[in-house]
Scaffold this motif. Structure first.
Motif, PDB file in Angstrom:
ATOM      1  N   SER A 280       0.829  -1.202   0.000  1.00 19.12           N
ATOM      2  CA  SER A 280       0.000   0.000   0.000  1.00 19.12           C
ATOM      3  C   SER A 280       0.865   1.254   0.000  1.00 19.12           C
ATOM      4  O   SER A 280       2.082   1.192   0.194  1.00 19.12           O
ATOM      5  N   ASP A 281       0.218   2.392  -0.176  1.00 23.02           N
ATOM      6  CA  ASP A 281       0.929   3.679  -0.145  1.00 23.02           C
ATOM      7  C   ASP A 281       1.570   3.936   1.212  1.00 23.02           C
ATOM      8  O   ASP A 281       2.527   4.694   1.320  1.00 23.02           O
ATOM      9  N   LEU A 282       1.031   3.302   2.255  1.00 18.13           N
ATOM     10  CA  LEU A 282       1.558   3.482   3.615  1.00 18.13           C
ATOM     11  C   LEU A 282       2.683   2.505   3.922  1.00 18.13           C
ATOM     12  O   LEU A 282       3.095   2.372   5.065  1.00 18.13           O
ATOM     13  N   ARG A 283       3.179   1.818   2.903  1.00 15.34           N
ATOM     14  CA  ARG A 283       4.243   0.813   3.056  1.00 15.34           C
ATOM     15  C   ARG A 283       3.804  -0.333   3.955  1.00 15.34           C
ATOM     16  O   ARG A 283       4.582  -0.883   4.727  1.00 15.34           O
ATOM     17  N   ASN A 284       2.536  -0.660   3.848  1.00 15.88           N
ATOM     18  CA  ASN A 284       2.016  -1.848   4.499  1.00 15.88           C
ATOM     19  C   ASN A 284       1.828  -2.940   3.453  1.00 15.88           C
ATOM     20  O   ASN A 284       1.490  -2.663   2.296  1.00 15.88           O
ATOM     21  N   ILE A 285       2.050  -4.177   3.861  1.00 18.37           N
ATOM     22  CA  ILE A 285       1.712  -5.316   3.017  1.00 18.37           C
ATOM     23  C   ILE A 285       0.236  -5.619   3.233  1.00 18.37           C
ATOM     24  O   ILE A 285      -0.242  -5.605   4.370  1.00 18.37           O
TER      25      ILE A 285
END
Length: 197
Positions: free
Chosen positions: A109-114
């Motif tokens: 994601s844009d939040l650097r979450n998988i």
């Protein structure tokens, strides 16, 4: 044990090619299972999941599976055994006649979450079931709905290993159920060596 039963049936029917393929997939999956550890490369988790899916495809040929995983996510690491229990819930609880479709998507994601989204077009959940499961997940409760304890255990492991921002949420409408998993992305280019070292 169900898989061994399937292999035995293939052998008795002299379907040696099918039996050998099933044994190879089972070996791949068990090899991953016996190397139990907290973190694995996302690529390894997906490989083990695909071995599991091959076996299930033999057992349930009328349940189709479509996967769409962004390759960028493979270079990260994740807690082991996160995806398979949720996919297993689809096989166990979603379909009345063992016929339907499962979708597995994943990426960054844009939040650097998988994130992963596991969906099915099965019988769905009632509004009450959906509310209870999501409430239990949000509060990390102890309620154990049908198939729900697996979700709670997965979320507890995610929060323990990747941080309190990790979550699992479920949506269900018109016979389609989706389970979304999200957790902090760690590992980067070193994921493989960190998970195997």
């Amino acid at each position: 044990f169900n898989t061994f039963g399937t292999i035995r049936s293939f052998i008795s029917l002299k379907k040696t090619k099918e039996a050998a393929e099933c044994i190879n997939w089972l070996c791949d999956y068990l090899r991953f299972t016996f190397k139990s550890k907290d973190y694995v490369a996302v690529e390894d988790e997906i490989f083990a999941l695909r071995s599991y899916l091959h076996i299930q495809q033999v057992r349930f040929p009328d349940i189709r599976v479509e996967t769409e995983i962004e390759e960028e996510v493979f270079k990260y690491k994740m807690p082991q055994f996160i995806l398979q229990p949720i996919v297993e819930n689809c096989y166990k609880h979603a379909f009345h006649c063992k016929r339907g479709k499962i979708g597995i998507a994943g990426g960054l994601s844009d939040l650097r979450n998988i994130y992963f989204v596991i969906s099915d077009n099965g019988k769905g959940l009632s509004d009450e079931e959906l509310r209870k499961i999501n409430d239990a997940l949000e509060k990390s409760g102890d309620w154990e709905p049908q198939g729900g304890i697996g979700l709670l255990n997965v979320q507890r492991r995610l929060k323990l290993l990747t941080g309190e921002d990790a979550f699992i949420r479920i949506e269900s409408a018109c016979g389609r159920t989706s389970v979304k998993i999200s957790f902090h992305a760690t590992g980067g280019e070193n994921a493989a060596s960190l998970s195997r070292g």
